[in-house]
Design a protein around this motif. Structure first.
Motif, mmCIF file in Angstrom:
data_model
loop_
_atom_site.group_PDB
_atom_site.id
_atom_site.type_symbol
_atom_site.label_atom_id
_atom_site.label_comp_id
_atom_site.label_asym_id
_atom_site.label_seq_id
_atom_site.Cartn_x
_atom_site.Cartn_y
_atom_site.Cartn_z
ATOM 1 N N ARG A 32 0.819 -1.220 0.000
ATOM 2 C CA ARG A 32 0.000 0.000 0.000
ATOM 3 C C ARG A 32 0.853 1.271 0.000
ATOM 4 N NH1 ARG A 32 -5.466 1.212 3.626
ATOM 5 N NH2 ARG A 32 -6.236 2.877 2.253
ATOM 6 N N THR A 33 1.976 1.250 0.703
ATOM 7 C CA THR A 33 2.839 2.434 0.722
ATOM 8 C C THR A 33 3.499 2.653 -0.631
ATOM 9 O OG1 THR A 33 3.261 2.241 3.097
ATOM 10 C CG2 THR A 33 4.865 3.487 1.795
ATOM 11 N N VAL A 34 4.040 1.595 -1.227
ATOM 12 C CA VAL A 34 4.656 1.714 -2.551
ATOM 13 C C VAL A 34 3.624 2.174 -3.572
ATOM 14 C CG1 VAL A 34 5.866 0.478 -4.399
ATOM 15 C CG2 VAL A 34 6.366 -0.061 -2.003
ATOM 16 N N SER A 35 2.426 1.603 -3.491
ATOM 17 C CA SER A 35 1.354 1.983 -4.401
ATOM 18 C C SER A 35 1.013 3.460 -4.255
ATOM 19 C CB SER A 35 0.114 1.126 -4.132
ATOM 20 O OG SER A 35 -0.941 1.485 -4.994
ATOM 21 N N PHE A 36 1.043 3.972 -3.024
ATOM 22 C CA PHE A 36 0.786 5.396 -2.797
ATOM 23 C C PHE A 36 1.846 6.246 -3.487
ATOM 24 C CE2 PHE A 36 1.724 9.256 -0.426
ATOM 25 C CZ PHE A 36 0.493 9.889 -0.422
ATOM 26 N N TYR A 37 3.125 5.873 -3.330
ATOM 27 C CA TYR A 37 4.194 6.642 -3.960
ATOM 28 C C TYR A 37 4.079 6.623 -5.483
ATOM 29 C CZ TYR A 37 6.584 6.650 0.586
ATOM 30 O OH TYR A 37 6.915 6.836 1.905
ATOM 31 N N LEU A 38 3.607 5.509 -6.034
ATOM 32 C CA LEU A 38 3.504 5.378 -7.483
ATOM 33 C C LEU A 38 2.229 5.999 -8.045
ATOM 34 C CD1 LEU A 38 4.698 1.664 -7.892
ATOM 35 C CD2 LEU A 38 5.962 3.722 -8.561
ATOM 36 N N ASP A 39 1.320 6.379 -7.169
ATOM 37 C CA ASP A 39 0.000 6.821 -7.620
ATOM 38 C C ASP A 39 0.062 8.091 -8.464
ATOM 39 O OD1 ASP A 39 -2.867 6.514 -7.646
ATOM 40 O OD2 ASP A 39 -2.972 8.220 -6.286
ATOM 41 N N GLY A 40 0.916 9.023 -8.090
ATOM 42 C CA GLY A 40 1.011 10.257 -8.872
ATOM 43 C C GLY A 40 2.279 11.023 -8.555
ATOM 44 N N PRO A 41 3.440 10.460 -8.862
ATOM 45 C CA PRO A 41 4.699 11.124 -8.484
ATOM 46 C C PRO A 41 4.952 12.436 -9.206
ATOM 47 C CG PRO A 41 5.130 9.257 -9.936
ATOM 48 C CD PRO A 41 3.679 9.185 -9.564
ATOM 49 N N GLY A 42 4.264 12.674 -10.319
ATOM 50 C CA GLY A 42 4.499 13.893 -11.074
ATOM 51 C C GLY A 42 3.355 14.883 -11.023
ATOM 52 N N THR A 43 2.427 14.719 -10.079
ATOM 53 C CA THR A 43 1.242 15.579 -10.034
ATOM 54 C C THR A 43 1.538 16.905 -9.320
ATOM 55 O OG1 THR A 43 0.508 14.384 -8.068
ATOM 56 C CG2 THR A 43 -0.382 13.677 -10.168
ATOM 57 N N ASP A 44 0.523 17.776 -9.267
ATOM 58 C CA ASP A 44 0.713 19.159 -8.826
ATOM 59 C C ASP A 44 0.411 19.416 -7.361
ATOM 60 O OD1 ASP A 44 1.122 19.583 -11.500
ATOM 61 O OD2 ASP A 44 -0.709 20.717 -11.842
ATOM 62 N N GLY A 45 -0.489 18.651 -6.756
ATOM 63 C CA GLY A 45 -1.044 19.000 -5.453
ATOM 64 C C GLY A 45 -0.013 19.062 -4.348
ATOM 65 N N GLY A 46 -0.360 19.756 -3.272
ATOM 66 C CA GLY A 46 0.590 19.855 -2.173
ATOM 67 C C GLY A 46 -0.008 20.431 -0.912
ATOM 68 N N GLN A 47 0.814 20.465 0.130
ATOM 69 C CA GLN A 47 0.442 20.954 1.449
ATOM 70 C C GLN A 47 1.183 22.256 1.749
ATOM 71 O OE1 GLN A 47 -1.564 19.257 3.713
ATOM 72 N NE2 GLN A 47 -1.601 17.130 3.039
ATOM 73 N N TRP A 48 0.745 22.939 2.807
ATOM 74 C CA TRP A 48 1.389 24.196 3.184
ATOM 75 C C TRP A 48 2.874 23.991 3.470
ATOM 76 C CZ3 TRP A 48 4.141 25.785 7.426
ATOM 77 C CH2 TRP A 48 4.444 27.158 7.475
ATOM 78 N N ALA A 49 3.214 22.963 4.224
ATOM 79 C CA ALA A 49 4.619 22.751 4.591
ATOM 80 C C ALA A 49 5.487 22.516 3.360
ATOM 81 C CB ALA A 49 4.740 21.572 5.556
ATOM 82 N N MET A 50 4.923 21.913 2.328
ATOM 83 C CA MET A 50 5.669 21.696 1.101
ATOM 84 C C MET A 50 6.016 23.028 0.448
ATOM 85 S SD MET A 50 3.309 18.516 -0.251
ATOM 86 C CE MET A 50 4.097 18.348 -1.855
#
Length: 440
Positions: free
Chosen positions: A127-145
């Motif tokens: 599940r963790t690997v799948s999460f990382y592979l889900d959208g490594p090049g997408t735009d979204g983010g958090q405030w800390a990022m």
């Protein structure tokens, strides 16, 4: 329990029930010809959400993220540009979103490679690997990022590094980067599992990063190392500041800002309150600010936000903007569309239930710039969005207080506006959330 096949008899009964309801015929005509939202919409909400506020931070023109998912960058730069505008008397000043976006693509690739190497021993359906592979090049983010990028790379005005065709419509870039990064992840995992040396892995990794840099450079342009800052203030006085770097510009013009003084207050009632949480799986900068939340009640979030607005400072906030929204009118109200009445259904879910069952999510970031207080209680909020000035009231939205209760999940607050007991919670060791947590 046995499987339930839809038989001809069951389908006949469904149709019979539908046709037996006297309102079905007229509502079918109304909805098919006008649309669900137009029929379900509460006509009185627009009157209720009159865009007048008792507490309001003076701001200028809104920005426009266009067809991109950079709201989290726009929102942090909005809070910074408001400070600049007030301090230097430049109302419609704009900071370059494309500049931080460029570096996010490089940093995000770098940390993705680390994660692929670290999890190479796990299957891709983990599940963790799948999460990382889900959208490594997408735009979204958090405030800390966003804050991590500002701290590491500084900022620059839009006049020094403007938008491009690709930054304003990131669909193609995301597709290319997702393909590129997933293939790179596959190759790095293969190298680790085939016992490649650390040196060989690092050589391959550096080559991959240079290729990502090339993609970002072709698409967004390469940010200049130095620039001249030339502008006229609102009193028409001319200013010229030469040979600045993004970091020196940030240090000089935003010397009163320390992003480490800010904390994300969350309201995620699917988790225990009065606790500190972290989500390092979404960090984008190695060595940057860790994504953390202090989970509190909604009244506490509102009180902190109001205090910050009263001080003249706007508030970054994370929300689920797709719910109960009239985009064109710029209205946000929890009772804007009465789907339950239209379809004669019970569609109620608590905020915690929506988060647990994927009906709720943090899908957008905007900026609070005002609030209307009646008997010291908030009734509606002024919201600066990043969808251009053709939506809402010249780009500003009016958010009912009930919408804040239901669909706002995070506000970013200077620690000086926290209570003593809230500050004490910051000393707690954060509990690590799963990468796929509802606050992701």
């Amino acid at each position: 329990m046995a499987k339930s096949e839809l038989t001809a008899e069951m389908l006949h009964d469904l149709r019979k029930q539908y046709e037996s309801a006297p309102e079905s015929s007229i509502l079918e005509r109304a909805v098919t010809q006008n649309g669900i939202n137009n029929v379900a919409k509460d006509k009185d909400i627009k009157t209720k959400l009159n865009p007048v506020f008792s507490v309001e931070v003076e701001t200028g023109n809104v920005s426009n993220q266009k067809r991109s998912g950079r709201c989290w960058l726009f929102s942090i730069l909005n809070t910074l540009k408001h400070r600049f505008a007030k301090k230097y008397n430049v109302k419609n000043f704009e900071l370059s979103q494309n500049y931080l976006f460029f570096w996010d693509k490089i940093e995000r690739a770098n940390i993705f490679y680390d994660r692929m190497i670290a999890t190479a021993g796990l299957p891709t359906n983990d599940r963790t690997v799948s999460f990382y592979l889900d959208g490594p090049g997408t735009d979204g983010g958090q405030w800390a990022m966003a804050a991590s990028l500002v701290q590491k790379y500084g900022v620059m005005p839009t006049s020094a590094f403007s938008e491009t065709n690709v930054s304003e419509n990131t669909t193609d870039l995301n597709e290319v980067l997702n393909l590129k990064l997933r293939r790179d992840g596959m190759k790095l995992r293969e190298m680790v599992n085939n016992d490649a040396t650390d040196e060989d892995i690092n050589v391959a990794r550096e080559k991959m990063l240079s290729e990502v840099y090339r993609i970002a450079g072709y698409s967004l342009g390469v940010p200049p190392k130095t620039f001249d800052f030339e502008y006229r203030d609102d009193k028409k006085k001319y200013h010229l500041d030469c040979n600045l770097t993004p970091k020196s510009f940030y240090a000089k013009y935003f010397s009163d800002v320390d992003l480490n003084d800010y904390v994300v207050l969350s309201n995620s009632p699917d988790k225990a309150m009065n606790k500190r949480y972290s989500m390092s799986a979404q960090n984008n900068v190695v060595g940057g600010i860790n994504i953390e939340f202090l989970n509190l009640t909604m009244p506490e979030l509102k009180t902190a936000a109001i205090d910050q607005l009263k001080s003249g400072e706007t508030v970054w906030f994370g929300n689920d903007v797709t719910r109960q929204l009239s985009r064109k009118e710029g209205l946000l109200d929890a009772n804007l569309y009465h789907y339950d009445e239209l379809f004669n259904l019970n569609l109620s879910m608590t905020k915690a239930e929506r988060l647990a069952y994927k009906q709720g999510e943090v899908s957008h970031a905007m900026t609070l710039t005002g609030v209307d207080l009646v008997n010291d209680k908030p009734t509606k909020w002024k919201v600066e969005n990043s969808w251009g000035d053709k939506n809402g009231f010249n780009g500003y939205f009016v958010m009912a207080d009930n919408w804040m209760d239901e669909y706002v999940y995070e506000v970013v607050i200077n620690k000086k506006f926290l209570t003593d007991s809230q500050r004490e919670l910051l000393s707690l060791a954060p509990e690590e959330l799963k990468p796929w947590d509802s606050l992701a």
